[in-house]
Design an enzyme around this catalytic site. Structure first.
Site: not given
Length: 518
Positions: A64, A71
């Site tokens: 990520y 987000g």
């Protein structure tokens, strides 16, 4: 009174070793130097995190914020050839802060808090990044950081983007009292901008370091205010001919809040003197005197657990994801959430505003001839035919009420105003940075009330002495020292004069913690 305020701490704070304290952050904010831990265990831990990330990237692992968007865009895959550009874009699109800038002290505190978090060794950042923050601290280069734009999760993204931008030579900095382009200052000092590695933009920005930095500063100011409000209360008690037995040790032994007992103990110490004749038949003083330990004591008793919450946040890894280089795991979570700081600052600002309210009520008594046991109205020092046209502290008392009202207005808790943002990915946020900023505003207003109250209490005691209602035997050595310290900078008010500059002078002294009080 000992003046211990204007000496910049001659110390160096080491990061990546022991836990940091609130005092360490405040020392950095006031000019202390920084250094990184050079022990092999620490340096190798940093290296293992970086090496693990690099291996994952080569294997095209999904990380990520490294190989994905941010987000709600976490499902967007980033092409391998664009991975290195992603952190640069992150810093740039968050460059939308508004409002006033953090001052130099606050911005330096942000450098310290972010460095402390990254130095936990689980953010996947490299030694050059850590050392670049140390360089900024030691060259007294502070990022220009607008105050507004953070909801406190995913951390202080927008304000911390200004720190990230500084490290890579972009945007502006505060240097030698001026706002200048970062690139110009780096060129002048021979500092080379760094290039952010794939995880480093996110590691710099996705955390609670702005709210925590402001919380550290707020804590120390509040701690001092508790002491100064106690000193002023003792002075008011003397000036208004109050009852010292309201603070009796046996009385407070039966309600054993330790902070409250500490305030009562300080008051007893300040009031250890021969009692003068009283011009009052009141057995009990009004609440703003009698219950002062109960009001100030709430703040004093809150300080230990506020310290625990702030220092735990300070010494945490508060970004996402966490990089466990030792066990080669990427841990996705929400450590960027600033709920603890939000709650601490909401609590602190309420306790501090109550100090303003307490002093406001004391001043209303002290200046009202109907309640002040024979002092002249509004504490005017004028006599004879000049007395009717002089109004002493009348307008100051109005100002005290105005500042108090504004402080009380700011006590609405910020932490309950969560907003759903960023495509409902950030659907529950902390508002910790707003809470910290509110707390600093309440502190400023309360310090204004405190400065005015200190001058008024000093005037009251001096009036009693000039009217031969007090002698040195009626005033403890501690209060005599405080009285003399104030009068060395403040001229007793006889004829009306503007008091703005006196007030500003003493606000500055309070904010620099000029007097050693207890």
């Amino acid at each position: 009174m000992t003046n211990n305020s204007h000496t910049i701490p001659q110390q160096t704070i080491r990061f990546g070793a022991e836990r940091l304290t609130i005092e360490d952050v405040v020392a950095i904010s006031n000019g202390a130097a920084a250094e990184m831990n050079t022990d092999a265990a620490f340096t190798s831990k940093i290296d293992r995190g970086v090496a693990f990330l690099e291996r994952l990237l080569k294997e095209e692992g999904v990380i990520y914020g490294v190989t994905t968007g941010y987000g709600d865009s976490c499902t967007v895959a980033i092409p391998t050839h664009l991975v290195d550009d992603l952190p640069l874009n992150l810093t740039r699109f968050h460059g939308c802060g508004l409002g006033d800038d953090l001052d130099r002290q606050q911005a330096r505190a942000v450098l310290a808090t972010r460095l402390c978090s990254l130095a936990q060794g689980v953010s996947g950042v490299s030694h050059p990044l850590l050392n670049q923050i140390v360089t900024l601290i030691n060259h007294d280069i502070s990022p220009r950081i607008p105050q507004e734009g953070s909801v406190g999760a995913s951390g202080d993204l927008t304000p911390l983007s200004y720190l990230a931008a500084t490290l890579i030579g972009e945007r502006e900095v505060i240097y030698q009292g001026q706002i200048r382009p970062t690139a110009d200052v780096f060129k002048e000092l021979g500092i080379e901008a760094i290039k952010l590695k794939p995880k480093e933009g996110l590691a710099l920005m996705n955390g609670t370091s702005v709210m925590t930095a402001l919380a550290c500063i707020a804590y120390k100011r509040a701690e001092y205010l508790a002491q100064l409000a106690t000193k002023i209360t003792a002075m008011v008690s003397v000036g208004i001919q109050g009852n010292a037995f309201h603070f009796d040790e046996a009385l407070f032994a039966v309600k054993p809040h330790p902070g409250q007992q500490q305030i009562a103990s300080w008051l007893r110490s300040d009031l250890q003197a021969e009692r003068p004749p009283r011009n009052s038949d009141r057995l009990q003083d009004r609440y703003s005197l009698r219950c002062a330990p109960h009001v100030i004591g709430v703040l004093q008793d809150s300080l230990p657990w506020l310290r625990q919450m702030i220092e735990n946040e300070l010494n945490s890894a508060n970004d996402n994801p966490i990089i466990d280089g030792d066990n080669e795991r990427v841990l996705h979570g929400g450590h960027f959430y600033g709920g603890h700081i939000a709650m601490a600052m909401d609590m602190l600002k309420t306790a501090v505003a109550n100090i303003a309210d307490l002093l406001d009520r004391q001043m209303a008594q002290l200046m009202d001839y109907k309640f002040n046991n024979g002092l002249p109205f509004n504490l005017t020092g004028a006599t004879g035919e000049r007395k009717p046209i002089n109004h002493g502290f009348k307008a100051v008392q109005i100002g005290i009420s105005a500042w108090t009202a504004e402080a009380l207005k700011h006590t609405m808790p910020a932490s309950v105003f969560s907003r759903s943002t960023e495509c409902h990915n950030q659907d529950k946020v902390s508002m910790g940075t707003i809470a910290s900023r509110d707390c600093l505003r309440v502190l400023q207003l309360t310090e204004q009330v405190t400065a005015a109250s200190l001058l008024a209490a000093t005037q009251a005691i001096e009036l009693r002495k000039r009217e031969h209602q007090l002698t040195d035997t009626n005033i403890s050595p501690a209060l005599q020292a405080m009285q003399q310290a104030v009068l060395s900078d403040f001229e007793f008010v006889i004829e009306d004069r503007p008091l703005e500059q006196d007030l500003r002078h003493f606000i500055n002294k309070i904010q620099h913690q000029h007097w050693s009080l207890y």
